[in-house]
Design a protein around this motif. Structure first.
Motif, mmCIF file in Angstrom:
data_model
loop_
_atom_site.group_PDB
_atom_site.id
_atom_site.type_symbol
_atom_site.label_atom_id
_atom_site.label_comp_id
_atom_site.label_asym_id
_atom_site.label_seq_id
_atom_site.Cartn_x
_atom_site.Cartn_y
_atom_site.Cartn_z
ATOM 1 N N GLU A 138 -2.413 5.805 1.696
ATOM 2 C CA GLU A 138 -3.502 4.863 1.998
ATOM 3 C C GLU A 138 -3.493 4.404 3.448
ATOM 4 O OE1 GLU A 138 -4.460 2.131 -1.744
ATOM 5 O OE2 GLU A 138 -2.329 2.135 -1.231
ATOM 6 N N ARG A 165 -13.025 1.808 -6.974
ATOM 7 C CA ARG A 165 -12.630 2.920 -6.115
ATOM 8 C C ARG A 165 -13.674 3.138 -5.027
ATOM 9 N NH1 ARG A 165 -11.445 8.168 -8.173
ATOM 10 N NH2 ARG A 165 -13.648 8.191 -8.698
ATOM 11 N N ALA A 167 0.836 -1.197 0.000
ATOM 12 C CA ALA A 167 0.000 0.000 0.000
ATOM 13 C C ALA A 167 0.875 1.253 0.000
ATOM 14 C CB ALA A 167 -0.901 0.007 1.232
#
Length: 142
Positions: free
Chosen positions: A33, A120, A29
């Motif tokens: 995030e 998303r 990640a």
């Protein structure tokens, strides 16, 4: 035993919005995030270039890191690299992925088998909000 309220409509009248995380799965990640403090506030890396390790670290930062930094020497003769916020730090962050689902039906089942995956989170939130607006409009119509 789960206590559920009996729905007013048929199973075809509903949509279910869910966020799921696959079990035992982790993915790489980005700093943003995972809420990385270095990404948010910047950081300093202090290197002792009198050692072989320190020389390699400083060389990597200067020539390969592709990050923006200021470089200075402190009173002890160590090299201080100061990195501004908003750029990836040197850590490998890992997180559990989230899957954003919309499926027809409710807890009684999915009569059409239709499941949509949003890639998303913002799209899932927008879809959910639009669905809620349609429900409010139907209620206001009577």
């Amino acid at each position: 035993m789960i206590n559920r309220i009996q729905p007013v409509g048929t199973v075809r009248d509903y949509q279910t919005y869910a966020i799921a995380s696959p079990r035992d799965t982790q993915i790489k990640a980005a700093c943003e995030e995972v809420g990385c403090a270095h990404w948010r506030h910047g950081w300093r890396t202090i290197v002792d270039e009198a050692t072989d390790l320190g020389k390699r670290q400083a060389d990597y930062i200067r020539t390969q890191s592709r990050r923006t930094f200021r470089e200075e020497r402190n009173a002890a003769g160590l090299t201080v690299f100061t990195f501004e916020s908003g750029q990836r730090c040197f850590a490998d962050h890992r997180t559990r992925p989230e899957v954003y689902l919309v499926r027809d039906g409710d807890w009684r089942g999915n009569p059409t088998g239709h499941v949509r995956r949003h890639t998303r989170p913002a799209d899932w939130v927008e879809d959910f909000g639009e669905h809620q607006q349609r429900v409010v409009e139907l209620i206001n119509k009577g």
